[in-house]
Design a protein around this motif. Structure first.
Motif, mmCIF file in Angstrom:
data_model
loop_
_atom_site.group_PDB
_atom_site.id
_atom_site.type_symbol
_atom_site.label_atom_id
_atom_site.label_comp_id
_atom_site.label_asym_id
_atom_site.label_seq_id
_atom_site.Cartn_x
_atom_site.Cartn_y
_atom_site.Cartn_z
ATOM 1 N N LEU A 60 10.860 -12.994 -5.316
ATOM 2 C CA LEU A 60 10.690 -11.575 -4.988
ATOM 3 C C LEU A 60 12.012 -10.806 -5.049
ATOM 4 O O LEU A 60 12.059 -9.718 -5.643
ATOM 5 C CB LEU A 60 10.030 -11.430 -3.622
ATOM 6 N N VAL A 64 12.691 -7.792 -7.628
ATOM 7 C CA VAL A 64 13.084 -6.471 -7.133
ATOM 8 C C VAL A 64 14.346 -5.996 -7.830
ATOM 9 O O VAL A 64 14.434 -4.852 -8.310
ATOM 10 C CB VAL A 64 13.293 -6.497 -5.605
ATOM 11 N N ALA A 68 11.696 -4.221 -10.619
ATOM 12 C CA ALA A 68 11.201 -3.039 -9.911
ATOM 13 C C ALA A 68 12.281 -1.971 -9.730
ATOM 14 O O ALA A 68 12.055 -0.793 -10.026
ATOM 15 C CB ALA A 68 10.641 -3.456 -8.549
ATOM 16 N N LEU A 69 13.458 -2.364 -9.243
ATOM 17 C CA LEU A 69 14.508 -1.379 -8.986
ATOM 18 C C LEU A 69 15.001 -0.701 -10.268
ATOM 19 O O LEU A 69 15.081 0.536 -10.321
ATOM 20 C CB LEU A 69 15.663 -2.033 -8.235
ATOM 21 N N ALA A 266 9.989 4.704 -5.554
ATOM 22 C CA ALA A 266 10.493 3.425 -5.048
ATOM 23 C C ALA A 266 9.364 2.581 -4.455
ATOM 24 O O ALA A 266 9.280 1.369 -4.700
ATOM 25 C CB ALA A 266 11.576 3.668 -4.001
ATOM 26 N N VAL A 267 8.496 3.230 -3.678
ATOM 27 C CA VAL A 267 7.380 2.491 -3.067
ATOM 28 C C VAL A 267 6.431 1.948 -4.141
ATOM 29 O O VAL A 267 5.999 0.794 -4.086
ATOM 30 C CB VAL A 267 6.616 3.405 -2.080
ATOM 31 N N VAL A 270 7.790 -1.120 -5.858
ATOM 32 C CA VAL A 270 7.596 -2.335 -5.056
ATOM 33 C C VAL A 270 6.160 -2.837 -5.202
ATOM 34 O O VAL A 270 5.910 -4.051 -5.260
ATOM 35 C CB VAL A 270 7.939 -2.072 -3.584
ATOM 36 N N LEU A 273 5.277 -5.363 -7.968
ATOM 37 C CA LEU A 273 5.803 -6.728 -7.940
ATOM 38 C C LEU A 273 4.743 -7.792 -8.241
ATOM 39 O O LEU A 273 5.048 -8.777 -8.917
ATOM 40 C CB LEU A 273 6.455 -7.001 -6.579
#
Length: 307
Positions: A60, A64, A68-69, A266-267, A270, A273
Motif C-alpha cells: 500500500l 500510494v 496514487a500520489l 487526493a481522496v 486513495v 488503490l
C-alpha cells in the motif's frame, strides 16, 4: 518430465515437489505464489488473495507513493492549466472565432498532459517493479521492506518503463485501427511487464506466446484482472467528477475551492488503490501460473530470478 523454461534453473537448495509421471509437471501444491496446473480458478484466486494479505503493509505505501500520489499531482496540474471553461465562455459570446490564446493554451495543456504522463510512467514503473519484488520475496518467507523494495524498483524502472511505453503505443495503435485489434493487443501483452522483470528479455513475444499456448486460461485470468481494474477505476472517476462539481468549473481560482478540489482529488486517488493492487497481484500470480504450465518452477526460483 517436462523441461524447465530455457535458461532457468531451480533456486539453489530449493527442490521441486509433487512430480507427476513422465510428461507431467513438477509442482508444489502448497506453493504460495505458483498455481499448479489443474488447480483451476480457485487455486489462482487463493494465491492472489494470499499475496494481497501477506503484502498489503509494504504494497500500500508503494502504491500510494508511486501510483496514487503522482496520479493525483498530475490531475491537479491538468486542472490548473485546463482552458476549457474559459473557452466555453468565449465561444458562448462568439462561436465563430477561436478563443483568445487558443493555440498557446492548447500547447500548454498538451505539454502538461504528455510530459506529466511520461514522468508518471517512470514513477509507476518503480512501483510495479518494487511491488513484484515484494510479492515474490514474501511468497518464500523473506523480508521485503519498503526501502529495499523501492531501491530495487528504481534499478529496474527505466527498462520496464520503456517496454510499457512501447506496449501503450501498440495497444493505442490497435484501438485506432479498430477496437478488436486493440483488445487483442492488450491481452497478448498483458504479461510483458512480469516477463521483463523475471526473464529480462523478449517480453513482447514471450507474453504473446503465453497467450497463444493457453488462450482460454490466460484470457480468463487477464479478463478478471481487467474487470477489477476497470470497475474500481470507473467508480473512482465518476466519484471524482461528481465530488468536484460543487467547486465550479475553475476551482483553483480561489483558495477555498482550490483546497476542496485538491482534497477531493487526493481522496479519490486513495480510493483507486484497490485497482492498482488488483492489477499488480493478479498479473504476477497469472505469470507464475503460466510458467508452471511450461515446466517445473516454484516461488523460490522466481524470487531468485528477480535478483
Amino acid at each position: 518430465m517436462q523441461p524447465s523454461h530455457p535458461g532457468m534453473t531451480p533456486y539453489p537448495g530449493q527442490p521441486f515437489y509433487g512430480w507427476y509421471p513422465p510428461g507431467g509437471y513438477g509442482l508444489d501444491p502448497s506453493d504460495a505464489l505458483v498455481t499448479p496446473p489443474g488447480a483451476g480458478l480457485g487455486g489462482w484466486f487463493a494465491r492472489c488473495v494470499g499475496a494481497a494479505r501477506r503484502g498489503w503493509r509494504p504494497l500500500l505505501p508503494i502504491l500510494v507513493l508511486t501510483q496514487a500520489l503522482p496520479a493525483a499531482v498530475l490531475s491537479v496540474l491538468v486542472l490548473a492549466v485546463d482552458p476549457s471553461a474559459r473557452w466555453d465562455a468565449q465561444l458562448a459570446s462568439d462561436s465563430a472565432a477561436l478563443p483568445a490564446n487558443f493555440w498557446s493554451d492548447l500547447a500548454t495543456l498538451l505539454v502538461v498532459v504528455l510530459g506529466g504522463s511520461l514522468l508518471l510512467g517512470v514513477v509507476q514503473a518503480v512501483g510495479w517493479a518494487a511491488g513484484t519484488w515484494v510479492i515474490a520475496r514474501q511468497a518464500v518467507g523473506e523480508s521485503a521492506g519498503l526501502g529495499a523494495a523501492l531501491r530495487y524498483g528504481a534499478r529496474r524502472a527505466l527498462g520496464l518503463w520503456g517496454w510499457t511505453l512501447l506496449i501503450t503505443l501498440i495497444v493505442t495503435f490497435g484501438f485506432c485501427l479498430c477496437f478488436l485489434p486493440g483488445v487483442y493487443a492488450a491481452f497478448a501483452l498483458a504479461l510483458a511487464g512480469p516477463v521483463y522483470l523475471f526473464e529480462r528479455h523478449d517480453p513482447l513475444s514471450r507474453s504473446h506466446r503465453m497467450l497463444r499456448d493457453r488462450l482460454g486460461l490466460l484470457l480468463g485470468r487477464v479478463a478478471l484482472v481487467g474487470a477489477a481494474v476497470i470497475g474500481f477505476s470507473l467508480a473512482a472517476s465518476v466519484l471524482e467528477s461528481l465530488a468536484i462539481l460543487p467547486f465550479g468549473t475553475t476551482p483553483l481560482d480561489s483558495p477555498g475551492t482550490a483546497v476542496g478540489a485538491v482534497l477531493t482529488i487526493a481522496v479519490v486517488a486513495v480510493l483507486t488503490l484497490p485497482a492498482y493492487l488488483a492489477q499488480l497481484v493478479g498479473l504476477v500470480v497469472t505469470y507464475a501460473e503460466q510458467r508452471a504450465h511450461e515446466g517445473p518452477v516454484n516461488a523460490a526460483q522466481l524470487a531468485a530470478e528477480l535478483g
